[in-house]
Every structure is written in structure tokens, then in C-alpha cells.
Design a protein around this motif. Structure first.
Motif, PDB file in Angstrom:
ATOM      1  N   VAL A  47       0.860  -1.182   0.000  1.00  0.00           N
ATOM      2  CA  VAL A  47       0.000   0.000   0.000  1.00  0.00           C
ATOM      3  C   VAL A  47       0.893   1.228   0.000  1.00  0.00           C
ATOM      4  O   VAL A  47       1.871   1.293   0.753  1.00  0.00           O
ATOM      5  N   ASP A  48       0.577   2.220  -0.848  1.00  0.00           N
ATOM      6  CA  ASP A  48       1.323   3.470  -0.916  1.00  0.00           C
ATOM      7  C   ASP A  48       0.432   4.627  -0.493  1.00  0.00           C
ATOM      8  O   ASP A  48      -0.763   4.670  -0.853  1.00  0.00           O
ATOM      9  N   PHE A  49       1.008   5.574   0.246  1.00  0.00           N
ATOM     10  CA  PHE A  49       0.324   6.815   0.615  1.00  0.00           C
ATOM     11  C   PHE A  49       1.193   7.975   0.141  1.00  0.00           C
ATOM     12  O   PHE A  49       2.340   8.108   0.574  1.00  0.00           O
ATOM     13  N   ASP A 262       8.313  -4.956   4.432  1.00  0.00           N
ATOM     14  CA  ASP A 262       9.083  -3.762   4.093  1.00  0.00           C
ATOM     15  C   ASP A 262       8.305  -2.500   4.414  1.00  0.00           C
ATOM     16  O   ASP A 262       7.077  -2.503   4.505  1.00  0.00           O
ATOM     17  N   ALA A 263       9.052  -1.431   4.580  1.00  0.00           N
ATOM     18  CA  ALA A 263       8.468  -0.098   4.787  1.00  0.00           C
ATOM     19  C   ALA A 263       9.487   0.923   4.317  1.00  0.00           C
ATOM     20  O   ALA A 263      10.705   0.707   4.411  1.00  0.00           O
ATOM     21  N   ALA A 264       9.017   2.043   3.788  1.00  0.00           N
ATOM     22  CA  ALA A 264       9.927   3.085   3.313  1.00  0.00           C
ATOM     23  C   ALA A 264       9.206   4.415   3.267  1.00  0.00           C
ATOM     24  O   ALA A 264       7.977   4.484   3.125  1.00  0.00           O
ATOM     25  N   GLY A 265       9.994   5.481   3.367  1.00  0.00           N
ATOM     26  CA  GLY A 265       9.500   6.828   3.153  1.00  0.00           C
ATOM     27  C   GLY A 265      10.133   7.405   1.908  1.00  0.00           C
ATOM     28  O   GLY A 265      11.234   6.992   1.499  1.00  0.00           O
ATOM     29  N   SER A 266       9.475   8.348   1.267  1.00  0.00           N
ATOM     30  CA  SER A 266       9.992   8.934   0.031  1.00  0.00           C
ATOM     31  C   SER A 266       9.809  10.443   0.028  1.00  0.00           C
ATOM     32  O   SER A 266       8.909  10.981   0.684  1.00  0.00           O
ATOM     33  N   THR A 279       5.346   3.808   2.081  1.00  0.00           N
ATOM     34  CA  THR A 279       4.863   2.553   1.504  1.00  0.00           C
ATOM     35  C   THR A 279       5.105   1.421   2.483  1.00  0.00           C
ATOM     36  O   THR A 279       6.087   1.438   3.232  1.00  0.00           O
ATOM     37  N   PHE A 280       4.177   0.466   2.506  1.00  0.00           N
ATOM     38  CA  PHE A 280       4.294  -0.729   3.334  1.00  0.00           C
ATOM     39  C   PHE A 280       3.945  -1.931   2.469  1.00  0.00           C
ATOM     40  O   PHE A 280       3.051  -1.853   1.621  1.00  0.00           O
ATOM     41  N   GLY A 281       4.648  -3.048   2.681  1.00  0.00           N
ATOM     42  CA  GLY A 281       4.334  -4.213   1.860  1.00  0.00           C
ATOM     43  C   GLY A 281       4.940  -5.487   2.393  1.00  0.00           C
ATOM     44  O   GLY A 281       5.613  -5.514   3.429  1.00  0.00           O
ATOM     45  N   VAL A 282       4.696  -6.557   1.652  1.00  0.00           N
ATOM     46  CA  VAL A 282       5.195  -7.877   2.006  1.00  0.00           C
ATOM     47  C   VAL A 282       5.504  -8.628   0.720  1.00  0.00           C
ATOM     48  O   VAL A 282       4.836  -8.424  -0.309  1.00  0.00           O
ATOM     49  N   THR A 283       6.522  -9.480   0.755  1.00  0.00           N
ATOM     50  CA  THR A 283       6.931 -10.269  -0.401  1.00  0.00           C
ATOM     51  C   THR A 283       7.046 -11.731   0.005  1.00  0.00           C
ATOM     52  O   THR A 283       7.563 -12.052   1.084  1.00  0.00           O
TER      53      THR A 283
END
Length: 294
Positions: A47-49, A262-266, A279-283
């Protein structure tokens, strides 16, 4: 059932089956040279915000939420993989709108939100050579983006975009008995052919770029970072919908229970990029589940 609905149904099926068990190296956008193991499938979902996203073709600005940002990679040979990627649904909370809009829109003049399915892409990646002691690994990725998004909803351009990338990667570090400290550096450079939505027989050949790194802290925790985007090759203003965009990302990957979270800021790097985002996600990567044709 039309092609758009069929494609979405297939993707939802894969997502539902495997997520219980996007990116190539989520949360990064830059493509690694490494290939998914032959006969295996890697599935990423997130999911992206995004804050202050700008849609020049429709004249809309606002905060965008992307739900179901998925990426499915399958290894069909030791050096070849195929990919399907896209977003199941985009939602935009409208903060401002150009009046009149550059194109006709099927949303009310005073609407405070809009949504639609995102565009999907289909691509193939070929690893041309493995890295050696002194030389990096090399690869090539090419594909096209399908215009699934209805431009009248304000979120797409309704254009078929083609892209090709040269991939370069090199790993650094030493392996010890109980742990490995390693840095994986990789970069992309290529071209994207973006037709101009409002100009007949016109296109913008944008430069695609990316530089990323994954630092392995221990067996379960990685720190990741990248700069990624596209640069218009046009002098002056780019055609609407083909403007330069770029972002800097910093995040983490955590491996546990057979999954990688995973998680990241941009932060946006150009005038027409979203101002910031998370963004937050899983693989999940499967074991060998099929035998490619010989």
C-alpha cells in the motif's frame, strides 16, 4: 468479460492464493539484476500513501492512496524472468482542480475524491552475465504499460508506454561463520517512450534512471535506499502527462516466517513529483512449483 476485468481477476486470484503463504525488491523501484530462481514465483504486495500528488493531464492535485500495489515475477530460465505489475485501486482525495480541466472528466466539478484501477505493466528481464571479482553483473529489462486506468477519472493518461532498461549490479562484503555483512548496489539506465495524450503523432522519449543499495545488517534485517525517476528529454515544457518525475526512498526489509516485510519513506525530487510518501508491503517467494519447458 472484457480484457481489463479479466486481467484484474487473474491478478486477484494470484494475490489471494499466495499472499496467505511490487516491486522487484520492495520497497525499492529500481530493478536488481538478479533473477527469480527458475520454476519459482515471487509475489509482492503493498500500500502506498502519497502527499500532494499531481496529475497534469487532468489538472487534479491531492493525496493519493494506492491499494494492492502488486508485482508477480516468475523465473522461466536460469537467466530469464517474466513480470506482471500494477495497482488494483487508486484513490485520490482532491485538494485542488484546474478549471476548466485540460481533458473532459467524468467526475463532478465539486467532487472531493476519485478512484480507478491503476495501469498494469508486462515485462521480461534477462540476466546477460553474472558478476565477477572485478566486473558487475549485467542485465536487460523491457516491457510495456497497458492503459487500464480511465483518463476521465483523472488518474491516468490512456496511453501505451514502452520501456527498456540496462541493469548493472555488484555486491560487496565478506561472509563470516555466523553472519554476513553485505552491500548490494545496483542501477538502471534506459528509455521510456511516452505518447503525448493531447498531441497527435507526438511522443516524449524520457530517460529512465535508478540507483539503489541494500545493506544487509543481519540475516533478518536490511536497510535500503534509492534515487529513481524519469527525465524528460524535451526542451521547454514536456507534453502533459509525460513530465519529469523522481524520488528518493529510504526504508527497511525484515525477513520472518518465510516472508519479507518492508516499509519506506519517500521525498519527491521534481516539480511534478508527489511531495512525500510512505509505503508498506510484504513479499513471498515460493519454492520450485513448476518446471519450465525445455
Amino acid at each position: 468479460m472484457n480484457f481489463k476485468n479479466l486481467l484484474v481477476a487473474i491478478l486477484i486470484f494470484f494475490f489471494a492464493v499466495n499472499i496467505a503463504a511490487r516491486a522487484q525488491q520492495r520497497p525499492l523501484i529500481t530493478e536488481d539484476v538478479d533473477i527469480v530462481p527458475q520454476g519459482s514465483v515471487r509475489i509482492g504486495a503493498g500500500v502506498d500513501f502519497l502527499q500532494n500528488a499531481k496529475f497534469r493531464l487532468s489538472g487534479l492535485k491531492g493525496d493519493e492512496t494506492r491499494v494492492g500495489v502488486i508485482n508477480i515475477n516468475a523465473g522461466f530460465a536460469p537467466n530469464i524472468s517474466f513480470e506482471i505489475a500494477g495497482t488494483l485501486q487508486n484513490f485520490l482525495a482532491i485538494n485542488s482542480a484546474q478549471s476548466p480541466p485540460p481533458i473532459p472528466l467524468s467526475i463532478a466539478a465539486n467532487a472531493n475524491s476519485t478512484n480507478d484501477i491503476g495501469d498494469f505493466s508486462i515485462a521480461a528481464k534477462i540476466k546477460l552475465r553474472n558478476e565477477t571479482g572485478n566486473l558487475p553483473a549485467l542485465g536487460f529489462k523491457f516491457g510495456f504499460q497497458i492503459p487500464n486506468t480511465d483518463q476521465a477519472r483523472g488518474l491516468g493518461t490512456n496511453q501505451n508506454n514502452i520501456f527498456g532498461l540496462v541493469l548493472v549490479g555488484k555486491k560487496f562484503g565478506k561472509q563470516y561463520k555466523d553472519k554476513t555483512r553485505q552491500i548490494n548496489l545496483f542501477g538502471n539506465l534506459g528509455i521510456g517512450i511516452l505518447p503525448a495524450p493531447l498531441e497527435r503523432f507526438t511522443q516524449n522519449d524520457v530517460l529512465l534512471y535508478g540507483l539503489a543499495g541494500i545493506f544487509r545488517v543481519n540475516k533478518t534485517f536490511n536497510v535500503v535506499s534509492e534515487v529513481n525517476g524519469r527525465a524528460s528529454t524535451r526542451s521547454g515544457l514536456a507534453p502533459l502527462g509525460t513530465e519529469s518525475q523522481g524520488e528518493f526512498r529510504l526504508g527497511t526489509q525484515i525477513k520472518t516466517s518465510g516472508l519479507r516485510f518492508d516499509a519506506a519513506g519517500s521525498i519527491g525530487l521534481t516539480k511534478y513529483s508527489p511531495r512525500s510518501g510512505v509505503t508498506f508491503g510484504v513479499t513471498y517467494q515460493s519454492p520450485t512449483i513448476f518446471t519450465p519447458a525445455q
